[in-house]
Enzyme design. Structure first.
Site, mmCIF file in Angstrom:
data_model
loop_
_atom_site.group_PDB
_atom_site.id
_atom_site.type_symbol
_atom_site.label_atom_id
_atom_site.label_comp_id
_atom_site.label_asym_id
_atom_site.label_seq_id
_atom_site.Cartn_x
_atom_site.Cartn_y
_atom_site.Cartn_z
ATOM 1 N N CYS A 163 0.840 -1.204 0.000
ATOM 2 C CA CYS A 163 0.000 0.000 0.000
ATOM 3 C C CYS A 163 0.880 1.262 0.000
ATOM 4 C CB CYS A 163 -0.969 0.003 1.168
ATOM 5 S SG CYS A 163 -1.950 -1.480 1.306
ATOM 6 N N ASP B 239 -8.180 -4.309 -7.664
ATOM 7 C CA ASP B 239 -7.688 -3.295 -6.719
ATOM 8 C C ASP B 239 -8.454 -1.997 -6.937
ATOM 9 O OD1 ASP B 239 -6.260 -1.349 -5.276
ATOM 10 O OD2 ASP B 239 -4.355 -2.359 -5.625
ATOM 11 N N HIS C 266 -7.205 -5.212 -3.489
ATOM 12 C CA HIS C 266 -6.152 -4.458 -2.818
ATOM 13 C C HIS C 266 -5.804 -5.152 -1.502
ATOM 14 C CE1 HIS C 266 -3.791 -0.894 -1.969
ATOM 15 N NE2 HIS C 266 -4.259 -0.921 -0.735
#
Length: 142
Positions: A2, A60, A92
């Site tokens: 991330c 994602d 994600h």
């Protein structure tokens, strides 16, 4: 991962970095990292001299298809040595096993970790001697 994926990418902007692996790096496409939410990460892609591995899930929603396409296109245009993986059905943060809201995929996590081991083993091994090669002509041979 991330934000950390974006930070790994930012580390790769340092010419001393031989390789970086970025798991679902957020905000590269939108330039919204840092003070004022106006980073230059993608603009500086040409500064990357090492090898880059970018890993995303096709589902994602933090880095949408258009964002992933922009990142990939920019890396191609800047002549960066990179691999770009988009895992089918993965969302994600599919690597996080705690509080992952059903996104965790242990099989895919293992494959992505193997990609990390491969690139780091190949690019960081000192017993192979100095790095050789560089630009090469691709042969049109089957």
């Amino acid at each position: 991962m991330c934000l950390g994926g974006h930070l790994a990418y930012r580390c790769a902007l340092d010419t001393r970095i031989a390789a970086a692996v970025c798991y679902f790096a957020t905000d590269i496409h939108s330039h919204t990292l840092g003070e004022g939410m106006k980073d230059d990460s993608l603009t500086r892609a040409g500064d990357i001299k090492g090898e880059l591995v970018m890993i995303f899930g096709k589902k994602d929603n933090h880095v949408p298809p258009e964002g992933r396409d922009l990142i990939r296109k920019t890396l191609h245009e800047k002549g960066i040595t990179f691999s770009f993986y988009e895992a089918a059905w993965a969302q994600h943060a599919f690597i996080r096993d705690e509080l992952s809201k059903g996104r965790y995929d242990p099989g895919l996590t293992k494959i992505c970790f193997e990609m990390l081991l491969e690139v780091f083993n190949r690019t960081l091994r000192s017993d192979l001697g100095p790095r050789a090669g560089g630009d090469m002509e691709v042969e049109d041979v089957c």
